[in-house]
Design a protein around this motif. Structure first.
Motif, mmCIF file in Angstrom:
data_model
loop_
_atom_site.group_PDB
_atom_site.id
_atom_site.type_symbol
_atom_site.label_atom_id
_atom_site.label_comp_id
_atom_site.label_asym_id
_atom_site.label_seq_id
_atom_site.Cartn_x
_atom_site.Cartn_y
_atom_site.Cartn_z
ATOM 1 N N GLY A 69 0.801 -1.225 0.000
ATOM 2 C CA GLY A 69 0.000 0.000 0.000
ATOM 3 C C GLY A 69 0.828 1.266 0.000
ATOM 4 N N TYR A 70 2.162 1.110 -0.084
ATOM 5 C CA TYR A 70 3.049 2.276 -0.158
ATOM 6 C C TYR A 70 3.816 2.249 -1.474
ATOM 7 N N GLY A 71 4.135 3.433 -1.996
ATOM 8 C CA GLY A 71 4.953 3.509 -3.212
ATOM 9 C C GLY A 71 5.594 4.883 -3.293
ATOM 10 N N PHE A 72 6.396 5.209 -2.265
ATOM 11 C CA PHE A 72 6.962 6.552 -2.149
ATOM 12 C C PHE A 72 7.859 6.885 -3.336
ATOM 13 N N GLY A 73 7.738 8.122 -3.815
ATOM 14 C CA GLY A 73 8.629 8.598 -4.868
ATOM 15 C C GLY A 73 8.415 7.931 -6.211
ATOM 16 N N MET A 74 7.250 7.331 -6.396
ATOM 17 C CA MET A 74 6.978 6.628 -7.652
ATOM 18 C C MET A 74 5.582 6.946 -8.173
ATOM 19 N N VAL A 75 5.492 7.016 -9.492
ATOM 20 C CA VAL A 75 4.186 6.999 -10.154
ATOM 21 C C VAL A 75 4.155 5.674 -10.908
ATOM 22 N N LYS A 76 3.192 4.828 -10.578
ATOM 23 C CA LYS A 76 3.218 3.458 -11.084
ATOM 24 C C LYS A 76 1.872 3.064 -11.696
ATOM 25 N N LEU A 77 1.946 2.371 -12.803
ATOM 26 C CA LEU A 77 0.746 1.854 -13.466
ATOM 27 C C LEU A 77 0.925 0.355 -13.660
ATOM 28 N N GLU A 78 -0.068 -0.421 -13.271
ATOM 29 C CA GLU A 78 -0.002 -1.875 -13.449
ATOM 30 C C GLU A 78 -1.261 -2.358 -14.144
ATOM 31 N N LEU A 79 -1.074 -3.189 -15.141
ATOM 32 C CA LEU A 79 -2.207 -3.716 -15.914
ATOM 33 C C LEU A 79 -2.123 -5.231 -15.933
ATOM 34 N N GLU A 108 -1.800 -15.388 -18.878
ATOM 35 C CA GLU A 108 -1.926 -14.204 -18.024
ATOM 36 C C GLU A 108 -0.831 -13.204 -18.375
ATOM 37 N N PHE A 109 -1.220 -11.953 -18.558
ATOM 38 C CA PHE A 109 -0.263 -10.881 -18.871
ATOM 39 C C PHE A 109 -0.249 -9.883 -17.717
ATOM 40 N N THR A 110 0.948 -9.456 -17.302
ATOM 41 C CA THR A 110 1.078 -8.373 -16.323
ATOM 42 C C THR A 110 2.089 -7.369 -16.869
ATOM 43 N N ALA A 111 1.643 -6.140 -17.077
ATOM 44 C CA ALA A 111 2.539 -5.082 -17.561
ATOM 45 C C ALA A 111 2.608 -4.000 -16.493
ATOM 46 N N THR A 112 3.819 -3.555 -16.165
ATOM 47 C CA THR A 112 3.974 -2.467 -15.199
ATOM 48 C C THR A 112 4.885 -1.390 -15.769
ATOM 49 N N GLY A 113 4.554 -0.162 -15.450
ATOM 50 C CA GLY A 113 5.392 0.965 -15.832
ATOM 51 C C GLY A 113 5.495 1.889 -14.638
ATOM 52 N N SER A 114 6.683 2.428 -14.395
ATOM 53 C CA SER A 114 6.819 3.346 -13.262
ATOM 54 C C SER A 114 7.817 4.440 -13.596
ATOM 55 N N SER A 115 7.640 5.559 -12.913
ATOM 56 C CA SER A 115 8.544 6.684 -13.088
ATOM 57 C C SER A 115 8.960 7.178 -11.716
ATOM 58 N N ASN A 116 10.267 7.368 -11.532
ATOM 59 C CA ASN A 116 10.793 7.861 -10.262
ATOM 60 C C ASN A 116 10.633 9.379 -10.233
ATOM 61 N N ARG A 146 2.371 -15.581 -18.292
ATOM 62 C CA ARG A 146 2.363 -16.849 -17.564
ATOM 63 C C ARG A 146 1.305 -17.764 -18.166
ATOM 64 N N TYR A 147 1.711 -19.001 -18.393
ATOM 65 C CA TYR A 147 0.776 -19.971 -18.979
ATOM 66 C C TYR A 147 0.886 -21.285 -18.227
ATOM 67 N N LYS A 148 -0.270 -21.849 -17.867
ATOM 68 C CA LYS A 148 -0.277 -23.097 -17.105
ATOM 69 C C LYS A 148 -0.905 -24.226 -17.910
ATOM 70 N N ILE A 149 -0.262 -25.402 -17.843
ATOM 71 C CA ILE A 149 -0.870 -26.621 -18.382
ATOM 72 C C ILE A 149 -1.189 -27.474 -17.161
ATOM 73 N N LYS A 150 -2.430 -27.342 -16.662
ATOM 74 C CA LYS A 150 -2.792 -27.910 -15.365
ATOM 75 C C LYS A 150 -2.663 -29.432 -15.324
ATOM 76 N N ASP A 151 -2.988 -30.104 -16.443
ATOM 77 C CA ASP A 151 -2.953 -31.573 -16.453
ATOM 78 C C ASP A 151 -1.566 -32.115 -16.135
ATOM 79 N N TYR A 152 -0.535 -31.360 -16.497
ATOM 80 C CA TYR A 152 0.839 -31.816 -16.277
ATOM 81 C C TYR A 152 1.544 -31.037 -15.159
#
Length: 284
Positions: free
Chosen positions: A22-32, A41-49, A62-68
């Motif tokens: 819940g903290y992110g001092f000194g950063m502007v951050k975007l997460e998608l 599953e895709f996770t993209a993050t961008g941040s600026s100090n 990330r991709y899962k093959i649950k059967d194996y």
């Protein structure tokens, strides 16, 4: 039956989360975060100090093959480091996980890899990672035993090139429902402890202590999280260096979360140098 104890790195995690989430001092951050119809599953993050203006970003798939029991994870960041991890869980034996984690830096041609194994069952959580390094791998090992709420852990790293222990850590803890106590000694010189308590459904509190042998410099802090309602939470922390952290998180609508945080230097209140942070999390 006793639940499976956590891994060594997760001992005391609840207390750390109250201090760090819940903290992110000194950063502007975007997460998608998003998931394709095929299950990738895709996770993209961008941040600026905010101090240096330096921007950085990362992409993870990330991709899962649950059967194996297979999981494929690929990571890329703006430092141009490519990471790939392939893991297999619960296939060779129940509770056994084996993974190969590799990184590659195209600019320099530098490659590195790590073979990871872990095994967990009632009362026991064990792990061993080996650096794939021809000059002499480093072997990392850890074990956690749990019995009736008590937890004891040991973590070591052995440098085969120098034939010596580069890490030698012990931990002891107790976990009971809404209360957790954790203590640790790292390399015989760093001592630490934390207490976590879930007071009720809305309030979590945490205290941590740390000191180094041979110095009279004791560090301690207290932190709390308060869930105002389903959409909104506030967090606050203070340490003995008079650094005060505050954070506010609000779900604007399902899948959209806004986080605001600030760090105030209580000793030099009028001098400025306080830090703020802004975060957006989008999930589709």
């Amino acid at each position: 039956p006793m639940a499976v104890p956590p891994s060594y790195s997760d001992l005391g995690k609840c207390a750390r989360d109250v201090f760090n989430k819940g903290y992110g001092f000194g950063m502007v951050k975007l997460e998608l975060k998003t998931k394709s119809s095929s299950g990738v599953e895709f996770t993209a993050t961008g941040s600026s100090n905010t101090d240096t203006g330096k921007a950085s970003g990362s992409l993870e798939t990330r991709y899962k093959i649950k059967d194996y029991g297979l999981t494929f994870t690929q990571k890329w960041n703006t430092d141009n480091t490519l990471g790939t991890e392939v893991s297999m869980e619960d296939q060779l034996a129940e509770g056994l996980k084996v993974a190969l984690d590799t990184t590659f830096v195209p600019n320099t041609g530098k490659k590195s890899g790590k073979l990871k194994t872990s095994y967990k069952r009632e009362h026991v959580n064990l792990g061993c990672n080996i650096d794939i390094d021809l000059s002499g791998p480093t072997i990392y090992g850890w074990a956690v035993l749990g019995y009736e709420g008590w937890l004891a852990g040991y973590q070591m790293a052995f440098d085969t090139a120098k034939s010596k222990l580069s890490q030698n850590n012990f931990a002891l803890g107790y976990k009971a429902g809404d209360f957790q106590l954790h203590t640790n000694v790292n390399d015989g010189t760093e001592f630490g402890g934390s207490i976590y308590q879930k007071v009720n459904n809305k309030v979590e509190t945490s205290v941590n202590l740390a000191w180094t042998a041979g110095s009279n410099n004791t560090r301690f802090g207290i932190a709390a999280k308060y869930q105002l309602d389903e959409k909104t939470s506030v967090v606050a922390k203070v340490n003995n260096a008079s650094l005060i952290g505050i954070g506010y998180a609000h779900a604007l609508r399902p899948g959209v979360k806004l986080t605001l945080s600030g760090l105030i230097d209580g000793k030099n209140f009028s001098a400025g140098g306080h830090k703020v942070g802004l975060g957006f999390e989008l999930e589709a």
